[in-house]
Design an enzyme around this catalytic site. Structure first.
Site, PDB file in Angstrom:
ATOM      1  NE  ARG A  71     -21.957   9.806  11.016  1.00 24.49           N
ATOM      2  CZ  ARG A  71     -22.660  10.146  10.340  1.00 24.49           C
ATOM      3  NH1 ARG A  71     -23.885  10.002  11.563  1.00 24.49           N
ATOM      4  NH2 ARG A  71     -23.524  10.661   9.667  1.00 24.49           N
TER       5      ARG A  71
ATOM      6  CE  LYS B  30      -1.074  -0.771   7.044  1.00 24.87           C
ATOM      7  NZ  LYS B  30       0.304  -1.007   5.630  1.00 24.87           N
TER       8      LYS B  30
ATOM      9  CD  GLU C 153       3.188 -10.883   4.942  1.00 29.47           C
ATOM     10  OE1 GLU C 153       3.847 -10.186   5.634  1.00 29.47           O
ATOM     11  OE2 GLU C 153       2.135  -9.955   4.186  1.00 29.47           O
TER      12      GLU C 153
ATOM     13  CE  LYS D 241       0.808  -5.743  11.091  1.00 25.15           C
ATOM     14  NZ  LYS D 241      -0.258  -6.365   9.977  1.00 25.15           N
TER      15      LYS D 241
ATOM     16  CD  GLU E 154       1.779   1.509   5.631  1.00 29.25           C
ATOM     17  OE1 GLU E 154       1.901   0.577   5.382  1.00 29.25           O
ATOM     18  OE2 GLU E 154       1.962   2.074   4.177  1.00 29.25           O
TER      19      GLU E 154
ATOM     20  NE  ARG F 265       1.128  -0.845   9.890  1.00 24.87           N
ATOM     21  CZ  ARG F 265      -0.436  -1.160  10.259  1.00 24.87           C
ATOM     22  NH1 ARG F 265      -0.600   0.026  11.298  1.00 24.87           N
ATOM     23  NH2 ARG F 265      -1.435  -1.453  10.353  1.00 24.87           N
TER      24      ARG F 265
ATOM     25  CG  ASN G  46       3.833  -1.616   3.209  1.00 27.54           C
ATOM     26  OD1 ASN G  46       2.804  -2.649   3.075  1.00 27.54           O
ATOM     27  ND2 ASN G  46       3.710  -0.274   3.480  1.00 27.54           N
TER      28      ASN G  46
ATOM     29  CG  HIS H 198       2.917  -6.345   1.035  1.00 28.02           C
ATOM     30  ND1 HIS H 198       4.388  -7.111   1.659  1.00 28.02           N
ATOM     31  CD2 HIS H 198       2.505  -6.761   1.877  1.00 28.02           C
ATOM     32  CE1 HIS H 198       4.104  -7.502   2.609  1.00 28.02           C
ATOM     33  NE2 HIS H 198       2.791  -7.243   2.454  1.00 28.02           N
TER      34      HIS H 198
ATOM     35  CG  HIS I  96       0.217  -5.265  -2.829  1.00 25.27           C
ATOM     36  ND1 HIS I  96       0.277  -4.198  -2.006  1.00 25.27           N
ATOM     37  CD2 HIS I  96      -0.155  -6.075  -2.086  1.00 25.27           C
ATOM     38  CE1 HIS I  96      -0.549  -4.730  -0.861  1.00 25.27           C
ATOM     39  NE2 HIS I  96      -0.363  -5.916  -0.818  1.00 25.27           N
TER      40      HIS I  96
ATOM     41  CG  HIS J 291      -1.491 -11.247   0.167  1.00 31.09           C
ATOM     42  ND1 HIS J 291      -0.900 -10.180  -0.320  1.00 31.09           N
ATOM     43  CD2 HIS J 291      -0.996 -10.715   1.761  1.00 31.09           C
ATOM     44  CE1 HIS J 291      -0.293  -9.432   0.463  1.00 31.09           C
ATOM     45  NE2 HIS J 291      -0.582  -9.501   1.659  1.00 31.09           N
TER      46      HIS J 291
END
Length: 377
Positions: free
Chosen positions: A130, A152, A194, A235, A245, A249, A253, A256, A260, A274
Site C-alpha cells: 500500500r 504521475k 518536452e 514543472k 491536475e 497542471r 498536456n 498530448h 496520445h 512518446h
C-alpha cells in the site's frame, strides 16, 4: 528565465509539496551522490533497483557500486525495454519481485531508466504494501525534464495510454546529465519535444532561447543543463500549485491529446516514440488553434518550424506505416483523461508561451481537422 548555468555547476530544484517536498538534483556526475543522499533520507534502508535490459547493461553496475560504497544493500529487477513493459503483465512481475526481495515500507525502490521505467516502478511502488517510497534516476532527456517529476505513475491499457495508475511522488530525483551521453540520437530528440513544450506553453522567452541554442543542447554543451534546469523549475512550480491536475497542471498536456491518440494508433511501438507523438501533437494543437482563429498563422508556423528543424515529426505523414483514420483517432481521443462527461477538453494556444485549457471543444470540428490532415498524406 534565468541565465545559463556555468559548466559543471550542480543545480537543485525543490518540488514544494509541504511534508512531501523533494529535490531534483541536476548535474553531470550527479549519480555519484545517490548513495549518500539515500543514506541521509532513509538510514538503514534496503534498495530495489528497477530497470530495463538496455539501461541495465549501461548503468546498473555503476548504480549498484554507488550504493555499495555507501553501505546500502541492493537488489535488481530488470524488465524488457520499450513501451510494451507498461503492461499488466510486467507490472505484476515487478510487484511480485519487490515482495520476493522483502522490500519493506521503510526501504526504497529506485527507478533507473526512462519514462517507461519511472512510470512502471512508480506505480508498483504506490501499490506494493500500500505504498513504498521511491527514487527516480531518469536516464533519458524526456524523463529528466518531464516524467520523473510530479508523481504521475502508471501503465497502459489496450484502450489508451496511461489509463491505469496513481499519483505517487518520489522522495528524490537524480538527473545525471552524463547519462544522456549514451542515449540514442532519436531518443534524445524525442525528449527535446518536452523541453520545447515548456517554452511553447508558458515561457515565450525560453522558446526564443531554444530557437537560438537548440543545437548546443543537442551537442551536450552548457545549454543542455540549462534547458533541463529551466524545464524542471517550470514543472516543479506547476506541480507544487496543482499536484493532482485539477487546473493549471493540465497545461502540461499541451500536444498530448492528439499525441496520445496517434501513439495508441501506432500501437505504442517504435514507429512513434512518446516524445515524437508529443511533438506531432503540439504541431497539430498550434495548427488547430490557428484554424480556430486563436493565434496567428505566423505563430503556428514558427512553432512547427522549430520542431521540424530539430528533426521531430510535425505532420501525420511523418509516421512510418501511417495512422488510423479520423473516426478511429476520435475514438482514441475520447479516452483521453481530460474528457469530462463525454466532453472534449484540449490544451490550445493564443500565442507562443500562451497555452490555456479549452473545455467542451466541438468533436465535429476536431474530426474535420484530422480528416483534412490525413488527406494531406
Amino acid at each position: 528565465m534565468t541565465a545559463p548555468l556555468r559548466s559543471g555547476d550542480p543545480t537543485i530544484v525543490n518540488v514544494a509539496l509541504a511534508d512531501r517536498a523533494y529535490d531534483i538534483v541536476i548535474g553531470r556526475g550527479a549519480l555519484a551522490s545517490l548513495g549518500a543522499r539515500i543514506k541521509a533520507l532513509r538510514p538503514g534502508a534496503k534498495v530495489a533497483i528497477v530497470s530495463d535490459e538496455n539501461v541495465a547493461a549501461k548503468h546498473m553496475a555503476a548504480t549498484e557500486a554507488v550504493l555499495k560504497n555507501a553501505g546500502i544493500e541492493s537488489s535488481r529487477i530488470v524488465v524488457p525495454a520499450g513501451e510494451g513493459s507498461k503492461s499488466y503483465a510486467t507490472f505484476e512481475k515487478v510487484c511480485e519481485a519487490l515482495i520476493a526481495a522483502r522490500i519493506e515500507r521503510d526501504d526504497l525502490v529506485v527507478a533507473l531508466g526512462g519514462g517507461v521505467i519511472g512510470d512502471l516502478a512508480g506505480y508498483a511502488s504506490a501499490s506494493v504494501r500500500r505504498g513504498l517510497d521511491f527514487v527516480q534516476v531518469p536516464t533519458s532527456l524526456l524523463a529528466q525534464v518531464d516524467s520523473s517529476v510530479g508523481g504521475k505513475t502508471g501503465i497502459n491499457s489496450k484502450q489508451g495510454k496511461n489509463l491505469i495508475g496513481a499519483f505517487h511522488q518520489p522522495v528524490l530525483v537524480i538527473a545525471d546529465t552524463a547519462l544522456l551521453d549514451t542515449l540514442p540520437e532519436r531518443e534524445f530528440r524525442a525528449g527535446y519535444a518536452e523541453v520545447a513544450k515548456y517554452g511553447l506553453l508558458g515561457d515565450g522567452a525560453f522558446f526564443s532561447w531554444l530557437e537560438a541554442n537548440w543545437q548546443d543542447v543537442f551537442a551536450g554543451g552548457s545549454s543542455r543543463e540549462h534547458s533541463i534546469a529551466v524545464s524542471c523549475r517550470a514543472k516543479a512550480g506547476v506541480v507544487a500549485r496543482d499536484e493532482r491536475e485539477s487546473g493549471e497542471r493540465a497545461l502540461l498536456n499541451l500536444g498530448h491529446t492528439f499525441g496520445h491518440a496517434l501513439e495508441a494508433g501506432a500501437g505504442f511501438s517504435d514507429r512513434l516514440l512518446h516524445g515524437e507523438a508529443v511533438a506531432l501533437g503540439m504541431a497539430l494543437a498550434f495548427e488547430f488553434s490557428a484554424r480556430k482563429g486563436l493565434l496567428s498563422a505566423a505563430d503556428a508556423e514558427r512553432a512547427v518550424r522549430h520542431l521540424a528543424a530539430t528533426g521531430l515529426p510535425t505532420h501525420v505523414r511523418d509516421v512510418p506505416g501511417g495512422v488510423p483514420d479520423a473516426d478511429a483517432l476520435m475514438d482514441l481521443i475520447f479516452q483521453d483523461k481530460k474528457v469530462k462527461r463525454g466532453r472534449l477538453t484540449f490544451i490550445l494556444v493564443r500565442g507562443i508561451g500562451e497555452a490555456f485549457v479549452s473545455p467542451d471543444v466541438d468533436p465535429a470540428e476536431v474530426r474535420g481537422f484530422l480528416a483534412e490532415k490525413l488527406a494531406q498524406r
